[in-house]
Design a protein around this motif. Structure first.
Motif, PDB file in Angstrom:
ATOM      1  N   UNK A  39       0.871  -1.089   0.247  1.00 44.55           N
ATOM      2  CA  UNK A  39      -0.161  -0.066   0.202  1.00 44.55           C
ATOM      3  C   UNK A  39       0.997   1.477   0.176  1.00 44.55           C
ATOM      4  N   UNK A  40       1.992   1.309   1.019  1.00 47.39           N
ATOM      5  CA  UNK A  40       2.918   2.392   0.898  1.00 47.39           C
ATOM      6  C   UNK A  40       3.018   2.643  -0.554  1.00 47.39           C
ATOM      7  N   UNK A  41       3.657   1.538  -1.591  1.00 48.75           N
ATOM      8  CA  UNK A  41       4.260   1.714  -2.858  1.00 48.75           C
ATOM      9  C   UNK A  41       3.533   2.120  -4.204  1.00 48.75           C
ATOM     10  N   UNK A  42       1.945   1.527  -3.487  1.00 48.52           N
ATOM     11  CA  UNK A  42       0.981   2.816  -4.513  1.00 48.52           C
ATOM     12  C   UNK A  42       1.243   3.575  -3.737  1.00 48.52           C
ATOM     13  N   UNK A  43       0.360   4.698  -2.670  1.00 50.48           N
ATOM     14  CA  UNK A  43       1.163   6.261  -2.302  1.00 50.48           C
ATOM     15  C   UNK A  43       1.994   6.973  -2.925  1.00 50.48           C
ATOM     16  N   UNK A  44       3.286   5.882  -2.711  1.00 55.98           N
ATOM     17  CA  UNK A  44       4.622   6.307  -3.584  1.00 55.98           C
ATOM     18  C   UNK A  44       4.426   6.490  -5.490  1.00 55.98           C
ATOM     19  N   UNK A  45       3.443   5.953  -5.639  1.00 60.30           N
ATOM     20  CA  UNK A  45       3.344   5.912  -7.273  1.00 60.30           C
ATOM     21  C   UNK A  45       1.948   6.545  -7.320  1.00 60.30           C
ATOM     22  N   UNK A  46       1.565   7.543  -6.749  1.00 64.88           N
ATOM     23  CA  UNK A  46       0.440   8.795  -7.068  1.00 64.88           C
ATOM     24  C   UNK A  46      -0.655   8.383  -6.935  1.00 64.88           C
ATOM     25  N   UNK A  47      -1.053   7.026  -6.031  1.00 67.40           N
ATOM     26  CA  UNK A  47      -2.374   6.553  -5.416  1.00 67.40           C
ATOM     27  C   UNK A  47      -2.706   7.435  -4.421  1.00 67.40           C
ATOM     28  N   UNK A  48      -3.551   7.638  -4.397  1.00 64.93           N
ATOM     29  CA  UNK A  48      -4.676   8.015  -2.488  1.00 64.93           C
ATOM     30  C   UNK A  48      -5.515   6.386  -2.204  1.00 64.93           C
ATOM     31  N   UNK A  49      -4.619   6.276  -0.889  1.00 67.80           N
ATOM     32  CA  UNK A  49      -5.392   5.326   0.271  1.00 67.80           C
ATOM     33  C   UNK A  49      -6.506   6.647   0.464  1.00 67.80           C
ATOM     34  N   UNK A  50      -8.047   5.811   0.636  1.00 64.43           N
ATOM     35  CA  UNK A  50      -9.269   6.058   1.066  1.00 64.43           C
ATOM     36  C   UNK A  50      -9.235   5.651   1.874  1.00 64.43           C
ATOM     37  N   UNK A  51      -9.818   4.977   2.051  1.00 66.46           N
ATOM     38  CA  UNK A  51     -10.214   3.265   3.300  1.00 66.46           C
ATOM     39  C   UNK A  51     -10.047   2.319   2.933  1.00 66.46           C
ATOM     40  N   UNK A  52      -9.651   1.383   4.648  1.00 65.92           N
ATOM     41  CA  UNK A  52      -9.809   0.039   4.496  1.00 65.92           C
ATOM     42  C   UNK A  52     -10.844  -0.520   5.336  1.00 65.92           C
ATOM     43  N   UNK A  53     -10.828  -1.613   4.629  1.00 60.99           N
ATOM     44  CA  UNK A  53     -11.903  -2.089   6.171  1.00 60.99           C
ATOM     45  C   UNK A  53     -11.544  -3.798   6.030  1.00 60.99           C
ATOM     46  N   UNK A  54     -12.243  -4.412   6.608  1.00 58.14           N
ATOM     47  CA  UNK A  54     -11.893  -5.873   7.155  1.00 58.14           C
ATOM     48  C   UNK A  54     -12.532  -6.780   6.213  1.00 58.14           C
ATOM     49  N   UNK A  55     -11.702  -7.874   5.799  1.00 54.94           N
ATOM     50  CA  UNK A  55     -12.480  -8.723   4.798  1.00 54.94           C
ATOM     51  C   UNK A  55     -11.835 -10.013   5.568  1.00 54.94           C
ATOM     52  N   UNK A  56     -12.785 -10.978   6.959  1.00 52.68           N
ATOM     53  CA  UNK A  56     -12.301 -12.479   7.743  1.00 52.68           C
ATOM     54  C   UNK A  56     -10.998 -11.337   8.086  1.00 52.68           C
ATOM     55  N   UNK A  57     -10.463 -12.790   8.894  1.00 52.89           N
ATOM     56  CA  UNK A  57      -9.102 -12.697   8.885  1.00 52.89           C
ATOM     57  C   UNK A  57      -7.534 -12.583   8.144  1.00 52.89           C
ATOM     58  N   UNK A  58      -8.290 -12.865   6.976  1.00 52.03           N
ATOM     59  CA  UNK A  58      -7.013 -13.073   5.883  1.00 52.03           C
ATOM     60  C   UNK A  58      -6.556 -12.223   5.138  1.00 52.03           C
ATOM     61  N   UNK A  59      -7.881 -11.313   4.877  1.00 56.13           N
ATOM     62  CA  UNK A  59      -7.527 -10.320   3.947  1.00 56.13           C
ATOM     63  C   UNK A  59      -7.846  -8.897   4.484  1.00 56.13           C
ATOM     64  N   UNK A  60      -7.295  -7.784   4.282  1.00 52.42           N
ATOM     65  CA  UNK A  60      -7.915  -6.294   4.382  1.00 52.42           C
ATOM     66  C   UNK A  60      -8.093  -5.674   3.099  1.00 52.42           C
ATOM     67  N   UNK A  61      -9.800  -5.395   2.698  1.00 57.56           N
ATOM     68  CA  UNK A  61     -10.027  -3.943   1.801  1.00 57.56           C
ATOM     69  C   UNK A  61      -9.107  -2.877   1.845  1.00 57.56           C
ATOM     70  N   UNK A  62      -8.849  -2.260   1.067  1.00 56.46           N
ATOM     71  CA  UNK A  62      -8.215  -0.773   0.640  1.00 56.46           C
ATOM     72  C   UNK A  62      -9.382  -0.573  -0.807  1.00 56.46           C
ATOM     73  N   UNK A  63      -9.823   0.563  -0.488  1.00 53.06           N
ATOM     74  CA  UNK A  63     -10.214   1.859  -1.594  1.00 53.06           C
ATOM     75  C   UNK A  63      -9.115   2.844  -2.069  1.00 53.06           C
ATOM     76  N   UNK A  64      -8.815   1.945  -3.094  1.00 57.79           N
ATOM     77  CA  UNK A  64      -7.498   3.797  -3.776  1.00 57.79           C
ATOM     78  C   UNK A  64      -8.096   4.470  -4.678  1.00 57.79           C
ATOM     79  N   UNK A  65      -7.534   5.876  -4.839  1.00 57.08           N
ATOM     80  CA  UNK A  65      -7.450   5.983  -6.394  1.00 57.08           C
ATOM     81  C   UNK A  65      -6.421   7.070  -6.753  1.00 57.08           C
ATOM     82  N   UNK A  66      -7.121   7.138  -8.448  1.00 57.42           N
ATOM     83  CA  UNK A  66      -6.041   7.147  -8.942  1.00 57.42           C
ATOM     84  C   UNK A  66      -7.071   8.052  -9.547  1.00 57.42           C
TER      85      UNK A  66
END
Length: 296
Positions: free
Chosen positions: A56-83
């Motif tokens: 996610x930090x890598x996406x930020x460094x590439x110019x994407x905005x990280x809007x929010x995160x949300x849980x997806x069970x115990x295996x994953x985290x979801x992220x809303x990103x904007x470009x």
């Protein structure tokens, strides 16, 4: 359903940015159950205290905005990103080492990504659909004065080469007879000539007739549908695809309608035939067509 492969423009953008990008991840039944309790959307939903994973930090460094995160069970985290004013959802694994750009299925094969898009991405209002590049199949219901009467409207995203879109067209003809107007929004991603067929439909003098020709002769070469794709067509197709994505629709046919309370509703794929009465708000129609037998 004819899958849209998560919309090629966004996929091309992210291909060079992601550390890992499998097409889908299969959640366990425990994870699928855990993700049912998603919190409500809020502007401060993203956790500033949490250390963001390296992808996610890598996406930020590439110019994407990280809007929010949300849980997806115990295996994953979801992220809303904007470009460039486009929002999409990606996932990171629990260890924070990998980022997934693709459709996430649960253990029962349910598309969780579509539900996440509906929950977490801003969605256009019904009125905004009028700005789409569509072609209209009018209602065939005549009132007592002999004039055509529209009792309901719905929008349908389709690829001219999608067999499930063709089945949706067949199924909806009966509902046109009792007052349904369908506004078909073409997108093009399934086959090389999808763009040519879409361009022809967008330019047609009688688009409803050309749409019927495409559907009645589905899969066959048709000279009238083989036209050159110009820049304006590409812009129209991309705008339609962006709109489809913003509604959380991951494949065709993509249905958009309003329920009795005026709330915008969506569905991806070919639904069971009894549900068409709910979608249209019209009396249930009979479907003797053999090709629709499996959807009864």
């Amino acid at each position: 359903m004819c899958s849209s492969a998560r919309f090629l423009s966004i996929l091309v953008l992210l291909t060079g940015l992601l550390l890992a990008s499998p097409l889908w991840a299969n959640l366990s039944s425990e994870d699928a159950a855990a993700q049912e309790d998603l919190p409500e959307v809020s502007e401060d939903a993203v956790s500033q205290a949490r250390e963001r994973p390296e992808p996610i930090k890598h996406l930020e460094n590439q110019g994407l905005d990280i809007i929010r995160d949300f849980p997806v069970g115990e295996s994953l985290t979801g992220w809303v990103v904007r470009f460039q004013d486009r929002d999409l959802i990606v996932y990171t694994t629990a260890d924070g080492d990998y980022l997934i750009n693709g459709v996430v299925l649960d253990a029962q094969g349910m598309d969780l990504t579509e539900e996440h898009q509906k929950t977490w991405l801003p969605r256009p209002a019904w009125e905004e659909l009028e700005a789409a590049h569509y072609l209209t199949e009018p209602s065939l219901l005549e009132n007592e004065n002999g004039q055509l009467e529209t009792r309901t409207q719905l929008y349908m995203f389709f690829d001219p080469n999608c067999p499930f879109s063709q089945l949706a067209w067949v199924a909806m003809q009966a509902y046109r007879e009792v007052g349904a107007e369908i506004r078909w929004i073409p997108v093009a991603y399934l086959k090389p000539d999808s763009r040519n067929r879409t361009a022809a439909l967008l330019d047609a003098d009688n688009p409803a007739a050309l749409l019927a020709q495409n559907m009645e002769n589905f899969g066959e070469p048709q000279e009238e549908l083989d036209v050159s794709v110009e820049n304006q067509h590409r812009e129209q197709m991309q705008a339609n695809m962006d709109l489809m994505q913003s509604l959380g629709i991951n494949g065709t046919p993509g249905w958009v309608w309003q329920n009795a309370e005026g709330e915008l509703q969506t569905h991806s794929g070919m639904p069971r035939l009894p549900r068409l009465a709910e979608i249209t708000g019209l009396p249930k129609q009979e479907h003797p067509e053999p090709e629709l037998m499996r959807f009864r």
